[in-house]
Enzyme design. Sequence first.
Site, PDB file in Angstrom:
ATOM      1  N   ILE A  59       6.937   7.908  16.636  1.00 15.40           N
ATOM      2  CA  ILE A  59       6.604   8.536  15.352  1.00 15.40           C
ATOM      3  C   ILE A  59       5.287   9.311  15.455  1.00 15.40           C
ATOM      4  CG2 ILE A  59       6.265   8.160  12.872  1.00 15.40           C
ATOM      5  CD1 ILE A  59       9.081   7.356  13.827  1.00 15.40           C
ATOM      6  N   ARG A 103      -4.491  10.273   3.822  1.00 12.39           N
ATOM      7  CA  ARG A 103      -3.265  11.037   4.001  1.00 12.39           C
ATOM      8  C   ARG A 103      -2.429  11.063   2.706  1.00 12.39           C
ATOM      9  NH1 ARG A 103      -0.145  14.457   7.242  1.00 12.39           N
ATOM     10  NH2 ARG A 103       2.026  13.878   7.069  1.00 12.39           N
ATOM     11  N   CYS A 119      -5.715   8.261   8.905  1.00 12.24           N
ATOM     12  CA  CYS A 119      -6.056   7.669  10.191  1.00 12.24           C
ATOM     13  C   CYS A 119      -5.968   8.691  11.321  1.00 12.24           C
ATOM     14  CB  CYS A 119      -5.060   6.554  10.491  1.00 12.24           C
ATOM     15  SG  CYS A 119      -5.471   5.015   9.712  1.00 12.24           S
ATOM     16  N   ARG A 175      -8.679  -0.498   4.543  1.00 16.63           N
ATOM     17  CA  ARG A 175      -7.847   0.554   3.930  1.00 16.63           C
ATOM     18  C   ARG A 175      -6.471   0.009   3.556  1.00 16.63           C
ATOM     19  NH1 ARG A 175      -6.500   5.290   7.161  1.00 16.63           N
ATOM     20  NH2 ARG A 175      -5.283   5.546   5.282  1.00 16.63           N
ATOM     21  N   ARG A 201      -0.474  14.721  12.352  1.00 13.26           N
ATOM     22  CA  ARG A 201      -0.081  14.540  10.967  1.00 13.26           C
ATOM     23  C   ARG A 201      -0.084  15.841  10.151  1.00 13.26           C
ATOM     24  NH1 ARG A 201      -1.913   8.604   9.060  1.00 13.26           N
ATOM     25  NH2 ARG A 201       0.263   8.529   8.536  1.00 13.26           N
ATOM     26  N   PRO A 202       0.677  16.851  10.558  1.00 15.46           N
ATOM     27  CA  PRO A 202       0.735  18.093   9.790  1.00 15.46           C
ATOM     28  C   PRO A 202       1.517  17.917   8.489  1.00 15.46           C
ATOM     29  CG  PRO A 202       2.276  18.156  11.619  1.00 15.46           C
ATOM     30  CD  PRO A 202       1.564  16.849  11.721  1.00 15.46           C
ATOM     31  N   ILE A 203       1.511  18.971   7.638  1.00 21.51           N
ATOM     32  CA  ILE A 203       2.255  18.888   6.374  1.00 21.51           C
ATOM     33  C   ILE A 203       3.263  20.041   6.255  1.00 21.51           C
ATOM     34  CG2 ILE A 203       0.561  17.551   5.061  1.00 21.51           C
ATOM     35  CD1 ILE A 203      -0.385  20.233   3.818  1.00 21.51           C
ATOM     36  N   ASP A 204       3.634  20.610   7.401  1.00 24.92           N
ATOM     37  CA  ASP A 204       4.549  21.758   7.362  1.00 24.92           C
ATOM     38  C   ASP A 204       5.898  21.422   6.720  1.00 24.92           C
ATOM     39  OD1 ASP A 204       4.695  20.124   9.700  1.00 24.92           O
ATOM     40  OD2 ASP A 204       6.076  21.542  10.607  1.00 24.92           O
ATOM     41  N   LYS A 228       0.838  -1.215   0.000  1.00 26.94           N
ATOM     42  CA  LYS A 228       0.000   0.000   0.000  1.00 26.94           C
ATOM     43  C   LYS A 228       0.868   1.259   0.000  1.00 26.94           C
ATOM     44  CE  LYS A 228      -2.615   2.454   3.638  1.00 26.94           C
ATOM     45  NZ  LYS A 228      -1.512   3.236   4.191  1.00 26.94           N
ATOM     46  N   ASN A 229       1.839   1.288   0.911  1.00 24.01           N
ATOM     47  CA  ASN A 229       2.604   2.534   1.052  1.00 24.01           C
ATOM     48  C   ASN A 229       3.545   2.767  -0.123  1.00 24.01           C
ATOM     49  OD1 ASN A 229       1.310   3.145   3.422  1.00 24.01           O
ATOM     50  ND2 ASN A 229       2.863   2.198   4.723  1.00 24.01           N
ATOM     51  N   ASP A 244       4.020   1.217  12.122  1.00 27.15           N
ATOM     52  CA  ASP A 244       2.824   0.517  11.630  1.00 27.15           C
ATOM     53  C   ASP A 244       2.681  -0.890  12.216  1.00 27.15           C
ATOM     54  OD1 ASP A 244       1.947   2.606  10.109  1.00 27.15           O
ATOM     55  OD2 ASP A 244       2.676   1.831   8.201  1.00 27.15           O
TER      56      ASP A 244
HETATM   57  C1  UD1 Z   1       4.333   7.547   8.367  1.00 26.98           C
HETATM   58  C2  UD1 Z   1       5.452   6.602   8.721  1.00 26.98           C
HETATM   59  C3  UD1 Z   1       5.478   5.519   7.676  1.00 26.98           C
HETATM   60  C4  UD1 Z   1       4.109   4.845   7.705  1.00 26.98           C
HETATM   61  C5  UD1 Z   1       3.004   5.854   7.445  1.00 26.98           C
HETATM   62  C6  UD1 Z   1       1.610   5.257   7.566  1.00 26.98           C
HETATM   63  C7  UD1 Z   1       7.680   6.970   9.619  1.00 26.98           C
HETATM   64  C8  UD1 Z   1       8.853   7.857   9.677  1.00 26.98           C
HETATM   65  N1  UD1 Z   1       6.702   7.334   8.804  1.00 26.98           N
HETATM   66  O1  UD1 Z   1       4.580   8.111   7.099  1.00 26.98           O
HETATM   67  O2  UD1 Z   1       6.485   4.567   7.955  1.00 26.98           O
HETATM   68  O3  UD1 Z   1       4.050   3.816   6.774  1.00 26.98           O
HETATM   69  O4  UD1 Z   1       3.096   6.890   8.391  1.00 26.98           O
HETATM   70  O5  UD1 Z   1       1.298   4.934   8.878  1.00 26.98           O
HETATM   71  O6  UD1 Z   1       7.641   5.932  10.253  1.00 26.98           O
HETATM   72  N2  UD1 Z   1       5.422  15.349  10.439  1.00 26.98           N
HETATM   73  C9  UD1 Z   1       5.374  16.703  10.681  1.00 26.98           C
HETATM   74  N3  UD1 Z   1       5.252  17.550   9.606  1.00 26.98           N
HETATM   75  C10 UD1 Z   1       5.182  17.097   8.320  1.00 26.98           C
HETATM   76  C11 UD1 Z   1       5.256  15.698   8.082  1.00 26.98           C
HETATM   77  C12 UD1 Z   1       5.361  14.845   9.185  1.00 26.98           C
HETATM   78  O7  UD1 Z   1       5.417  17.139  11.823  1.00 26.98           O
HETATM   79  O8  UD1 Z   1       5.086  17.919   7.391  1.00 26.98           O
HETATM   80  C13 UD1 Z   1       5.513  14.397  11.585  1.00 26.98           C
HETATM   81  C14 UD1 Z   1       4.252  13.565  11.714  1.00 26.98           C
HETATM   82  O9  UD1 Z   1       3.262  14.219  12.472  1.00 26.98           O
HETATM   83  C15 UD1 Z   1       4.768  12.331  12.383  1.00 26.98           C
HETATM   84  C16 UD1 Z   1       6.162  12.159  11.788  1.00 26.98           C
HETATM   85  O10 UD1 Z   1       6.534  13.454  11.326  1.00 26.98           O
HETATM   86  O11 UD1 Z   1       4.892  12.526  13.749  1.00 26.98           O
HETATM   87  C17 UD1 Z   1       6.238  11.109  10.675  1.00 26.98           C
HETATM   88  O12 UD1 Z   1       5.657  11.627   9.563  1.00 26.98           O
HETATM   89  P1  UD1 Z   1       5.846  11.089   8.077  1.00 26.98           P
HETATM   90  O13 UD1 Z   1       6.981  10.137   7.946  1.00 26.98           O
HETATM   91  O14 UD1 Z   1       5.780  12.256   7.189  1.00 26.98           O
HETATM   92  O15 UD1 Z   1       4.462  10.359   7.950  1.00 26.98           O
HETATM   93  P2  UD1 Z   1       3.947   9.540   6.769  1.00 26.98           P
HETATM   94  O16 UD1 Z   1       4.519   9.944   5.480  1.00 26.98           O
HETATM   95  O17 UD1 Z   1       2.467   9.512   6.946  1.00 26.98           O
END
Ligand code: UD1
Length: 416
Positions: free
Chosen positions: A327, A92, A116, A397, A121-124, A22-23, A305
Amino acid sequence: MDSIHIYGGNLLRGETKIQGSKNAVLPILAATLLIKGTCVIRNCPRIADVYHMQNLLQELGCPVSWAGNTVTVNASRVCDNRMSGESVTRMRSSIMLLGAMLGRMGEAVMSYPGGCVIGRRPIDIHLAALRKMGVEIVEEDQMFTARALHLQGTEERLPFPSVGATENVILAAVLADGMTVLENAAKEPEITALCDFLVEAGADIEGIGSGRLMIKGVDKLHEVKYTVPADRIVAGTYMTAAMAAGGSIFLEHAPAGQLGALLKAAQEMGCCVTLNKEGIGIDVLRRLHALPYLRTEVYDGFPTDLQSPMMVVLALAEGEGIVEENIFENRFRVVDGLRKMGADIETVKNKAYIRGVEKLKGTMVEAEELRGGAALVVAGLAAEGRTMIKNRHFIERGYENICKDLRELGADISIG
Ligand code: UD1
């Protein structure tokens, strides 16, 4: 009824084949937007998040068709740059379309992505990284607009190796002007899969699999056929099922090389693991002993995960263990359900303190998110009696057919 019913307590025996990842497939489907033509993606899991991505591609004007597990995307023309509605807010990974649309159209208008309920889960980090490449971003209430008259390669360092932000930078950089050097990039296998797909399509990327990616923009990418690798998290979930319920199983196509942290934990707890190029075999012939301390980390540490399914294993192991989640801040939502089934778990901030019990008992529980839902399935397989898990759609999902797979492993499980 949107539920799963399990009569637990059977030892698991048999073999099943692991679905496509999936990922890995979600960013690859987004990447097809960068290719003016038709891409064929094989071994694509038929799961809800893939269908959301399919809807989004179709809304942008790209026909998508299925034959078995093969998806064909025709991105010869992209007719829109606006992405909103349920498919964005529910998933996401819709954020991956941002980098891809910037690369293809130079502009994207989108709602903030969902997913989820496992944390903020911000996107900054995504937005800051794209701004460095010349992208202007105007944020409004529920939507934002990103525009790049000229996407420019740059040198940048992520403050945290975010998987999603790394993917977005890659997607924006492959057709940008000049070289992008990305330091502290995520090293997850799904990043490698995305890079492999793009390189097959003509992208110039070096440092694949490392924390330093060098991406030289090219003029265009060409049509490609690609096979999605097996899903390490699905394989890991089924390993934890055997660890919790006991038995001997073989997971065909399970990517042993990507599951080092889980394999190490399994061996330390007393499992017998055999690896070969066809997959992973695991024998669990007696009660496992607890792991004193397990922390989730970026790859190649223990994956966030698999944290919830692993808590079930620890809940049944002999002794006490601590799980530290590093995480996501809200990833212990499954604990209430596990306690209802008889687990002895206490949480304080990002740590769960688990005292192993001899048995869990079946009851009615509710999935609240994807991996927590999978953990309840693992618990149900090991528990005595009948477990009913509500909100099956969360589990779907990420798992193409969890009931069929587990029936192949001898479980008494069905949808209700
Ligand atoms: C994350 C997991 C990934 C998993 C996926 C689905 C890690 C490092 N990442 O990927 O392995 O398969 O979820 O569950 O294990 N963050 C920020 N700002 C941002 C982006 C992220 O603060 O712009 C923070 C998130 O809130 C979180 C952490 O960074 O605490 C990990 O985020 P990220 O790796 O970006 O998340 P995913 O890509 O969703």
